[in-house]
Motif scaffolding. Structure first.
Motif, PDB file in Angstrom:
ATOM      1  N   VAL A  84       1.055  -1.038   0.079  1.00 28.47           N
ATOM      2  CA  VAL A  84      -0.003  -0.093   0.136  1.00 28.47           C
ATOM      3  C   VAL A  84       0.951   1.356   0.192  1.00 28.47           C
ATOM      4  CG1 VAL A  84      -1.604   1.428   1.349  1.00 28.47           C
ATOM      5  CG2 VAL A  84      -1.950  -1.095   1.032  1.00 28.47           C
ATOM      6  N   ALA A  85       1.971   1.403   0.856  1.00 28.54           N
ATOM      7  CA  ALA A  85       2.794   2.182   0.831  1.00 28.54           C
ATOM      8  C   ALA A  85       3.642   2.686  -0.425  1.00 28.54           C
ATOM      9  CB  ALA A  85       3.770   2.450   2.114  1.00 28.54           C
ATOM     10  N   ALA A  86       4.122   1.450  -0.805  1.00 28.49           N
ATOM     11  CA  ALA A  86       4.946   1.591  -2.167  1.00 28.49           C
ATOM     12  C   ALA A  86       4.142   2.191  -3.120  1.00 28.49           C
ATOM     13  CB  ALA A  86       5.418   0.210  -2.521  1.00 28.49           C
ATOM     14  N   VAL A  87       2.878   1.469  -3.406  1.00 29.36           N
ATOM     15  CA  VAL A  87       1.917   2.045  -4.694  1.00 29.36           C
ATOM     16  C   VAL A  87       1.506   3.484  -4.260  1.00 29.36           C
ATOM     17  CG1 VAL A  87      -0.360   1.657  -5.581  1.00 29.36           C
ATOM     18  CG2 VAL A  87       1.079  -0.572  -5.193  1.00 29.36           C
ATOM     19  N   ASN A  88       1.449   3.747  -3.060  1.00 20.85           N
ATOM     20  CA  ASN A  88       0.958   5.266  -2.891  1.00 20.85           C
ATOM     21  C   ASN A  88       2.039   6.235  -3.188  1.00 20.85           C
ATOM     22  OD1 ASN A  88      -1.742   5.612  -2.190  1.00 20.85           O
ATOM     23  ND2 ASN A  88      -1.461   4.652  -0.249  1.00 20.85           N
ATOM     24  N   GLY A  89       3.317   5.725  -2.910  1.00 21.23           N
ATOM     25  CA  GLY A  89       4.569   6.465  -2.885  1.00 21.23           C
ATOM     26  C   GLY A  89       5.060   6.685  -4.333  1.00 21.23           C
ATOM     27  N   THR A  90       4.355   5.953  -5.609  1.00 20.99           N
ATOM     28  CA  THR A  90       4.556   6.316  -6.740  1.00 20.99           C
ATOM     29  C   THR A  90       4.041   7.665  -7.237  1.00 20.99           C
ATOM     30  OG1 THR A  90       2.710   5.147  -7.591  1.00 20.99           O
ATOM     31  CG2 THR A  90       4.838   3.938  -7.261  1.00 20.99           C
ATOM     32  N   GLY A  91       2.866   7.955  -6.556  1.00 26.24           N
ATOM     33  CA  GLY A  91       2.166   9.130  -6.921  1.00 26.24           C
ATOM     34  C   GLY A  91       1.203   9.091  -8.178  1.00 26.24           C
ATOM     35  N   GLN A  92       1.267   7.769  -8.484  1.00 28.34           N
ATOM     36  CA  GLN A  92       0.617   7.613  -9.792  1.00 28.34           C
ATOM     37  C   GLN A  92      -0.947   7.269  -9.526  1.00 28.34           C
ATOM     38  OE1 GLN A  92       1.964   8.521 -12.773  1.00 28.34           O
ATOM     39  NE2 GLN A  92       3.698   9.262 -11.280  1.00 28.34           N
ATOM     40  N   ALA A  93      -0.863   6.117  -8.425  1.00 25.74           N
ATOM     41  CA  ALA A  93      -2.228   5.347  -8.192  1.00 25.74           C
ATOM     42  C   ALA A  93      -3.220   6.362  -7.568  1.00 25.74           C
ATOM     43  CB  ALA A  93      -1.836   4.240  -7.579  1.00 25.74           C
ATOM     44  N   ALA A  94      -4.687   5.801  -7.720  1.00 24.10           N
ATOM     45  CA  ALA A  94      -5.460   6.455  -6.957  1.00 24.10           C
ATOM     46  C   ALA A  94      -6.430   5.519  -6.202  1.00 24.10           C
ATOM     47  CB  ALA A  94      -6.394   7.386  -7.899  1.00 24.10           C
ATOM     48  N   ASP A  95      -7.114   5.655  -5.214  1.00 26.49           N
ATOM     49  CA  ASP A  95      -7.900   4.830  -4.648  1.00 26.49           C
ATOM     50  C   ASP A  95      -7.507   3.436  -4.193  1.00 26.49           C
ATOM     51  OD1 ASP A  95     -10.470   4.159  -3.564  1.00 26.49           O
ATOM     52  OD2 ASP A  95     -11.462   3.580  -5.416  1.00 26.49           O
ATOM     53  N   VAL A  96      -6.186   3.566  -3.529  1.00 30.58           N
ATOM     54  CA  VAL A  96      -5.574   2.397  -3.061  1.00 30.58           C
ATOM     55  C   VAL A  96      -6.200   1.788  -2.039  1.00 30.58           C
ATOM     56  CG1 VAL A  96      -3.281   1.368  -2.320  1.00 30.58           C
ATOM     57  CG2 VAL A  96      -3.336   3.419  -3.736  1.00 30.58           C
ATOM     58  N   ARG A  97      -6.581   0.352  -1.927  1.00 29.25           N
ATOM     59  CA  ARG A  97      -7.433  -0.111  -0.991  1.00 29.25           C
ATOM     60  C   ARG A  97      -6.574  -1.187  -0.460  1.00 29.25           C
ATOM     61  NH1 ARG A  97     -11.688  -0.687  -5.119  1.00 29.25           N
ATOM     62  NH2 ARG A  97      -9.856  -0.400  -6.498  1.00 29.25           N
ATOM     63  N   SER A  98      -6.771  -1.308   0.950  1.00 31.08           N
ATOM     64  CA  SER A  98      -6.176  -2.514   1.627  1.00 31.08           C
ATOM     65  C   SER A  98      -7.272  -3.847   1.644  1.00 31.08           C
ATOM     66  CB  SER A  98      -5.942  -2.173   2.929  1.00 31.08           C
ATOM     67  OG  SER A  98      -5.434  -3.120   3.953  1.00 31.08           O
ATOM     68  N   PRO A  99      -6.729  -4.872   1.565  1.00 31.91           N
ATOM     69  CA  PRO A  99      -7.446  -5.900   1.625  1.00 31.91           C
ATOM     70  C   PRO A  99      -8.340  -6.120   3.119  1.00 31.91           C
ATOM     71  CG  PRO A  99      -5.383  -6.594   1.703  1.00 31.91           C
ATOM     72  CD  PRO A  99      -5.317  -5.186   1.221  1.00 31.91           C
ATOM     73  N   TYR A 100      -7.653  -5.364   4.200  1.00 33.72           N
ATOM     74  CA  TYR A 100      -8.454  -5.581   5.378  1.00 33.72           C
ATOM     75  C   TYR A 100      -9.722  -4.437   5.470  1.00 33.72           C
ATOM     76  CZ  TYR A 100      -4.151  -8.139   6.417  1.00 33.72           C
ATOM     77  OH  TYR A 100      -3.113  -8.987   6.072  1.00 33.72           O
ATOM     78  N   ASP A 101      -9.487  -3.700   4.565  1.00 37.27           N
ATOM     79  CA  ASP A 101     -10.673  -3.034   4.306  1.00 37.27           C
ATOM     80  C   ASP A 101     -11.691  -3.286   3.629  1.00 37.27           C
ATOM     81  OD1 ASP A 101      -9.485  -1.046   6.326  1.00 37.27           O
ATOM     82  OD2 ASP A 101      -8.488   0.110   4.513  1.00 37.27           O
ATOM     83  N   THR A 102     -11.348  -3.928   2.540  1.00 38.42           N
ATOM     84  CA  THR A 102     -12.234  -4.374   1.440  1.00 38.42           C
ATOM     85  C   THR A 102     -12.889  -5.650   1.701  1.00 38.42           C
ATOM     86  OG1 THR A 102     -10.492  -5.160  -0.002  1.00 38.42           O
ATOM     87  CG2 THR A 102     -11.219  -2.650  -0.099  1.00 38.42           C
ATOM     88  N   LYS A 103     -12.154  -6.490   2.586  1.00 39.54           N
ATOM     89  CA  LYS A 103     -12.463  -7.844   2.820  1.00 39.54           C
ATOM     90  C   LYS A 103     -12.029  -8.672   1.597  1.00 39.54           C
ATOM     91  CE  LYS A 103     -14.091  -6.492   6.380  1.00 39.54           C
ATOM     92  NZ  LYS A 103     -13.496  -6.391   7.673  1.00 39.54           N
ATOM     93  N   ALA A 104     -11.016  -8.130   0.740  1.00 36.43           N
ATOM     94  CA  ALA A 104     -10.461  -8.848  -0.466  1.00 36.43           C
ATOM     95  C   ALA A 104      -9.395 -10.079   0.153  1.00 36.43           C
ATOM     96  CB  ALA A 104      -9.955  -8.043  -1.372  1.00 36.43           C
ATOM     97  N   ILE A 105      -9.960 -11.063   0.827  1.00 38.15           N
ATOM     98  CA  ILE A 105      -9.244 -11.863   1.624  1.00 38.15           C
ATOM     99  C   ILE A 105      -9.824 -13.238   1.017  1.00 38.15           C
ATOM    100  CG2 ILE A 105      -8.267 -12.953   3.724  1.00 38.15           C
ATOM    101  CD1 ILE A 105      -8.218 -10.226   4.926  1.00 38.15           C
ATOM    102  N   SER A 106      -8.813 -14.351   0.672  1.00 42.61           N
ATOM    103  CA  SER A 106      -9.380 -15.578   0.071  1.00 42.61           C
ATOM    104  C   SER A 106     -10.089 -16.526   1.100  1.00 42.61           C
ATOM    105  CB  SER A 106      -8.379 -16.336  -0.574  1.00 42.61           C
ATOM    106  OG  SER A 106      -7.292 -16.560   0.434  1.00 42.61           O
TER     107      SER A 106
END
Length: 744
Positions: free
Chosen positions: A87-109
């Protein structure tokens, strides 16, 4: 045209060069306008793209990062730390928007060993290509810091970037492989460097000019990468073939003792006419693709028409001028051993073709039944053909790293890599009724058990538009996914979103695109087939003034296309022999390939048919009985048809070696069809069928006598030919016969 070019040689040659340079320059200056998203797909998918375009919304490219471990679960501190680093690395590029953690979206298998970090890359495709490079580098850095975990990125932008790069590499590979192949085959065919270089040079300049013309007109009719690929494929094949037909006939007439001017006139009146008729047939066949209403097909059709017209124009104008300039110097750069092979009288044919033709003409009924039986057997798998828009995983080779990542994500989160996207256009997105409809939509979608979470809603309040990403069960193009799409479109959306007045909610996404595309293809298949068959029949009828020849041409072409379909189904759908081509059966044929193959093969097959039958009719008109005219026509054209077919098969086979499944299927289908057409059709079925029909081949009903006679009177053969190889015993009756015309 041939006579004018021979008289104005410099004008023709330099005029052609100026035309090519201007076309390339103006096309490059104008730039290429690609097909837009709203044009690319039919049905609801097109409407969804139009809504987004009108709202000024650049649909972001969805990306996901898979964090996976065979031992740790998502609750383990090391796992959570890796997710936080992503999450930090993708945000750090300054190119991505709406970065969502799986712990927030429940995107866990379900087994909790896999999690998805989700984010968007806003902007158009060109901008996203640069952005995704930075996020890929950032994710690679996290993977390096966590070697015990699997950290991989995959999504729309990643896939598009790889496909575009691969497409460019494949295109360059095909170009650099096909040209030397064609040149090498022509060297063997002619045994002289100059004669071999002429067709390749003209084909390449025709392709360059056509590329500029297509770019120049792309403001009015948008083009595509597929169109460029097809233009190279067809342009090189037909350009070389047309020049080969013309050049071979001119050399043959010179070898028979005609002076240079007369030889050019004969070549123009015979092979030149065959080239013109063949080119018109290809153009008419390709024009049938406009009836599909699909922008990519229209782009491919237009590009092919432009390159074929350009190739015909070059063959009929600049080639006679060059031959007139060169004279006997066309044989410069002779290859001694190969040139000795060419010294034989072309009318006598090769040993191989004589060995085939003799029994065929002796027992034409048995040959017809046997050849037709073989073609019908090859066509049999066609009955099981299943077409679909191939998924990303099916399109690329199995060992590809991105395909493996996609398969791992799909295994852990079925449907997530390619969710359906509902584009909601409301009168008031913020109204209580609309908010309740969105809540009900999510509940009902999950209640069907054909869709699953996470369902992501992205609102654009200023435009009263929202997009809803709904993961569908299934692989993306199987029956499970289609059933889920049907439930979404005809059950969930009408019962929720569409109950709010003034609301539209078309569904897009890869599954919806494939479904709508196949539906459009199915509805347009019959009109396209009817258009091509009817106009090909009428062209043959007008060209040869014979009902039997027109009917035979259509039936033989249908047989060769059917056999090609059968082989395509057997190899790419069922996997029989697929490993020999470096691929595997993917369970389906790319949905656009069958229709494209039909129209292009129907046009290209006429190359050989027109060329061979023209020679047979020419011999018959000069006094030979039909059976002898058939033997003479096949034998005298065997060499050039074989050379032309080998070039076409080689060029098409190059595309069969490319990595993209659609290009591979197209190349193999074309190569197989041309091979069948030049061997079984022209070598066995055509002569046997014409022998059985006899004089009925030339039958024209009285009520069709109004058809114009498009043939040109040929100069009489020379009385005293120059010294050369002895002619076949039967030939003096042809050479010495009074030239006469049989019109009815």
């Amino acid at each position: 045209m041939g006579a004018w070019s021979a008289r104005h040689r410099k004008t023709a040659v330099f005029g052609w060069l100026i035309f090519v340079v201007l076309a390339v320059f103006l096309g490059g200056a104008a730039g290429t306008h690609q097909i837009t998203n709203s044009e690319q797909q039919p049905g609801e998918v097109s409407r969804a793209a139009t809504i987004l375009d009108q709202a000024g919304i650049k649909s972001p490219s969805g990306e996901t990062v898979l964090v996976q471990s065979s031992t740790l679960t998502a609750d383990a501190p090391a796992f959570q730390q890796a997710v936080a680093q992503v999450v930090a690395a993708v945000n750090g590029t300054g190119q991505a928007a709406d970065v969502r953690s799986p712990y927030d979206t429940k995107a866990i298998s379900a087994d909790r060993h896999s999690a998805l970090v989700q984010f968007n890359l806003p902007g158009d495709k060109d901008a996203v290509s640069g952005k995704v490079t930075k996020t890929l580098d950032a994710v690679a850095g996290v993977q390096k810091a966590n070697p015990s975990l699997r950290v991989e990125e995959f999504g729309e932008a990643t896939a598009d970037k790889w496909i575009q790069a691969q497409f460019s590499n494949d295109f360059a590979s095909a170009e650099w492989t096909a040209v030397p192949l064609a040149l090498g085959i022509l060297l063997i065919a002619f045994g002289a460097v100059v004669a071999a270089v002429l067709p390749v040079g003209l084909a390449l300049t025709a392709f360059m000019a056509a590329t500029g013309l297509v770019a120049l007109s792309s403001r009015f009719l948008h083009t595509s990468n597929d169109a460029s690929s097809v233009m190279l494929l067809v342009g090189l094949a037909v350009g070389v073939d047309y020049c080969l037909f013309y050049l071979r006939r001119e050399r043959e007439e010179r070898a028979a003792g005609r002076d240079a001017a007369t030889a050019l006139k004969v070549a123009a009146a015979t092979s030149g006419r065959a080239v013109l008729v063949s080119g018109i047939t290809v153009v008419v066949a390709m024009a049938g693709m406009f009836l599909t209403g699909i922008a990519d097909f229209q782009a491919m059709s237009y590009a092919t028409i432009v390159v074929v017209v350009t190739a015909v124009l070059g063959s009929l104008t600049v080639l006679p001028a060059l031959l007139s300039m060169l004279g006997d110097r066309v044989d410069k750069g002779r290859l001694p051993f190969l040139h000795k092979l060419k010294a034989k009288d072309p009318a006598s044919g090769s040993r191989v073709w004589n060995a085939i033709l003799t029994p065929v003409l002796r027992r034409p009924l048995a040959a017809t039944v046997l050849a037709a039986g073989v073609l019908l057997a090859l066509a049999a798998p066609l009955l099981t053909m299943h077409t679909a828009n191939l998924t990303f995983n099916q399109t690329l080779p199995k060992g590809n790293a991105l395909v493996q990542t996609s398969e791992r994500i799909e295994a852990a989160f079925p449907g997530s890599p390619s969710p359906a996207i509902v584009v909601v256009k409301a009168a008031d997105l913020g109204s209580p009724a609309m908010r309740q409809a969105l809540t009900d939509f999510q509940a009902q979608a999950l209640a069907t058990r054909k869709m699953h979470g996470p369902i992501d809603v992205t609102p654009y309040p200023q435009a009263n538009v929202a997009t809803i990403a709904v993961p569908l069960n299934g692989s993306g193009n199987d029956a499970t996914s289609v059933a889920a799409l049907d439930a979404l479109r005809h059950q969930v959306i009408p019962d929720t979103l569409l109950k709010v007045p003034g609301t539209e909610a078309p569904v897009t996404g890869s599954t919806a695109g494939s479904h709508d595309f196949n539906a459009k293809m199915s509805s347009s298949m019959l009109p396209v087939f009817a258009f091509v068959v009817v106009f090909a029949f009428l062209l043959m009828l007008a060209s040869f003034r014979s009902l039997a020849i027109a009917v035979t041409a259509v039936l033989l072409n249908l047989l060769s296309v059917g056999a090609a379909y059968g082989v395509l189904t057997l190899v790419f759908q069922h996997g029989v022999g697929a490993s020999l081509l470096g691929t595997a059966g993917v369970g389906a044929v790319e949905s656009w390939v069958p229709l494209f193959l039909f129209v292009i093969l129907f046009g290209l097959s006429m190359d050989y048919h027109v060329f061979v039958v023209s020679r047979i009719k020419e011999a018959h008109d000069r006094g030979l009985p039909t059976k002898q005219a058939v033997a003479h026509g096949i034998r005298s054209t065997a060499g050039v048809v074989t050379s032309a077919a080998i070039i076409m098969v080689a060029v098409f086979a190059v595309f069969g070696t490319l990595s993209m499944q659609s290009m591979k299927q197209m190349g193999v289908g074309l190569a197989v069809a041309v091979l069948i057409d030049a061997t079984i059709i022209r070598g066995v079925l055509l002569p046997s069928a014409m022998s059985l029909l006899g004089e009925a081949n030339w039958y024209l009903p009285r009520w069709l006598n109004w058809l114009p006679n498009l043939e040109k009177e040929l100069p009489a053969p020379p009385i005293t030919p120059v010294a050369g190889p002895p002619a076949e015993p039967a030939e003096p009756s042809l050479a010495g016969a009074r030239h006469r015309r049989i019109d009815a």
